[in-house]
Design a protein around this motif. Structure first.
Motif, PDB file in Angstrom:
ATOM      1  N   ALA A  91      -4.952  -3.677  -7.476  1.00  0.00           N
ATOM      2  CA  ALA A  91      -4.085  -2.496  -7.499  1.00  0.00           C
ATOM      3  C   ALA A  91      -2.645  -2.853  -7.154  1.00  0.00           C
ATOM      4  CB  ALA A  91      -4.609  -1.451  -6.519  1.00  0.00           C
ATOM      5  N   GLU A  92      -1.720  -2.232  -7.852  1.00  0.00           N
ATOM      6  CA  GLU A  92      -0.300  -2.477  -7.587  1.00  0.00           C
ATOM      7  C   GLU A  92       0.205  -1.613  -6.434  1.00  0.00           C
ATOM      8  OE1 GLU A  92       1.668  -2.529 -11.701  1.00  0.00           O
ATOM      9  OE2 GLU A  92      -0.422  -1.936 -12.030  1.00  0.00           O
ATOM     10  N   ARG A  93      -0.373  -0.423  -6.252  1.00  0.00           N
ATOM     11  CA  ARG A  93      -0.030   0.473  -5.155  1.00  0.00           C
ATOM     12  C   ARG A  93      -1.303   1.161  -4.691  1.00  0.00           C
ATOM     13  NH1 ARG A  93       4.594   2.603  -9.141  1.00  0.00           N
ATOM     14  NH2 ARG A  93       5.529   0.530  -9.392  1.00  0.00           N
ATOM     15  N   ILE A  94      -1.275   1.671  -3.477  1.00  0.00           N
ATOM     16  CA  ILE A  94      -2.488   2.254  -2.902  1.00  0.00           C
ATOM     17  C   ILE A  94      -2.186   3.605  -2.259  1.00  0.00           C
ATOM     18  CG2 ILE A  94      -4.311   1.967  -1.163  1.00  0.00           C
ATOM     19  CD1 ILE A  94      -4.170  -1.038  -1.667  1.00  0.00           C
ATOM     20  N   ILE A  95      -3.012   4.576  -2.576  1.00  0.00           N
ATOM     21  CA  ILE A  95      -2.935   5.901  -1.978  1.00  0.00           C
ATOM     22  C   ILE A  95      -4.008   5.998  -0.904  1.00  0.00           C
ATOM     23  CG2 ILE A  95      -3.169   8.389  -2.391  1.00  0.00           C
ATOM     24  CD1 ILE A  95      -2.393   7.789  -5.339  1.00  0.00           C
ATOM     25  N   VAL A  96      -3.609   6.408   0.296  1.00  0.00           N
ATOM     26  CA  VAL A  96      -4.541   6.573   1.407  1.00  0.00           C
ATOM     27  C   VAL A  96      -4.554   8.045   1.813  1.00  0.00           C
ATOM     28  CG1 VAL A  96      -5.145   5.900   3.753  1.00  0.00           C
ATOM     29  CG2 VAL A  96      -4.052   4.238   2.219  1.00  0.00           C
ATOM     30  N   CYS A  97      -5.662   8.713   1.571  1.00  0.00           N
ATOM     31  CA  CYS A  97      -5.789  10.128   1.930  1.00  0.00           C
ATOM     32  C   CYS A  97      -6.138  10.259   3.411  1.00  0.00           C
ATOM     33  CB  CYS A  97      -6.875  10.803   1.096  1.00  0.00           C
ATOM     34  SG  CYS A  97      -6.532  10.822  -0.680  1.00  0.00           S
ATOM     35  N   GLY A  98      -5.451  11.148   4.098  1.00  0.00           N
ATOM     36  CA  GLY A  98      -5.738  11.361   5.511  1.00  0.00           C
ATOM     37  C   GLY A  98      -4.558  11.984   6.224  1.00  0.00           C
ATOM     38  N   ALA A  99      -4.721  12.211   7.512  1.00  0.00           N
ATOM     39  CA  ALA A  99      -3.689  12.868   8.310  1.00  0.00           C
ATOM     40  C   ALA A  99      -2.730  11.853   8.917  1.00  0.00           C
ATOM     41  CB  ALA A  99      -4.325  13.705   9.419  1.00  0.00           C
TER      42      ALA A  99
END
Length: 335
Positions: free
Chosen positions: A218-226
């Motif tokens: 992956a070139e970029r990463i999305i992290v879901c959370g608070a």
């Protein structure tokens, strides 16, 4: 608009999202709301996620920062992060009916620290000063307790007896950073006792491992959370350490087209207190802009299960204040 952009591959990390301790804590609040006729008060956010907290508020839970805010005779629930002995004493002294939703893995750290203190050792707690889990852990241990956040602090932390030292760790730390701190402590105190990184939560370690794997592609990463979630922030740090730009997504609106501009492959994961619907909403938002190919990348299977908080005695005689918890037993069942 979708036709104007190239397709996008999304590497969906697995495991991701809720861990067993989070599920147990949320269930404790929902069970208490359903089975008792009393108001239900939760000290601190039950887990660090606004969406989870807001959902429980809609169901009737009342969240407070201090035991003093809970009226006499009410049901009080301790969050998954754990509390100090002082908070436990205050709650039972007030005559509150207390349910302890402390994660069993956090409780294990408490017991480890107490064991070292009873053996006459000073205890170094590796973790983030001011975090609610650290406040609870340090408040569970008698004697000399020191909080160390970094390798730099490990080099200078003062102790009374270098020959009688032990360390424990917060459960939601970066595995790599913690190993570095431990290495410094061992170089300063050759006889120090501790668990390596074994008391870092299994879910924290698994989610960090998954980020490392998807970062290879992956070139970029999305992290879901608070934003106030320790384990979520650590996932962003792991991505950055792997040379990948990370976005902490607390709300789908946090994701903008510019973040994925020019990317062909991105990663998507969620912290241990983030619900799966936030991940799905992120995917839906991406699908508004690009044609998606979603590939789940699984690094391990999680089968840990924790015994639920037992409400039966509380419901049968709600006028008798008591702590319903798993203190003193092994609450972890591996299936």
């Amino acid at each position: 608009m979708i036709q104007d952009h190239p397709p996008l591959t999304v590497l969906l990390a697995a495991p991701r999202g809720f861990c067993a301790g989070v599920e147990r804590a949320i269930q404790a609040v929902e069970d208490a709301l359903e089975r008792t006729g009393k108001p239900v008060y939760v000290r601190h956010e039950i887990v660090h996620n606004n969406r989870v907290v807001d959902d429980l508020k809609r169901k009737g839970a009342i969240f407070v920062d201090d035991i003093a805010e809970i009226p006499d005779g009410a049901v009080a629930i301790f969050s998954a992060h754990g509390v100090s002995r002082a908070v436990e004493r205050e709650a039972t002294g007030r005559g509150l009916s207390v349910l302890d939703a402390t994660c069993p893995l956090v409780r294990r750290v408490h017991l480890e620290g107490q064991r070292h203190a009873k053996a006459g050792r000073e205890v170094i707690v590796i973790g983030h000063r001011g975090h609610v889990e650290i406040e609870g852990t340090t408040g569970q241990i008698d004697g000399s307790v020191y909080v160390v956040e970094s390798a730099e602090e490990a080099l200078t932390v003062p102790v009374l007896n270098p020959e009688r030292i032990a360390y424990i760790t917060q459960t939601t730390l970066s595995v790599d950073d913690t190993r570095e701190i431990i290495a410094v402590l061992k170089s300063r105190f050759p006889t120090i006792q501790g668990p390596d990184v074994k008391t870092i939560c299994y879910a924290t370690q698994n989610r960090q491992m998954a980020v490392r794997v998807i970062a290879r592609r992956a070139e970029r990463i999305i992290v879901c959370g608070a934003r106030n979630s320790s384990n979520t922030n650590r996932l962003c740090e792991v991505a950055a350490n792997e040379g990948r730009q990370a976005l902490l997504l607390q709300d789908p609106k946090d994701l903008t087209l510019s973040f994925i501009d020019g990317a062909a492959v991105i990663g998507l994961t969620a912290g241990a207190s983030a619900p799966e619907d936030l991940v799905q909403e992120a995917l839906a938002r991406l699908a508004q802009w690009r044609r998606l190919t979603v590939e789940e990348v699984r690094v391990t299977h999680e089968d840990a299960q924790f015994a639920p908080v037992d409400l039966s005695r509380l419901v049968s005689d709600a006028s008798d204040p008591k702590v319903v918890s798993t203190f003193g037993i092994n609450p972890m069942l591996i299936s």
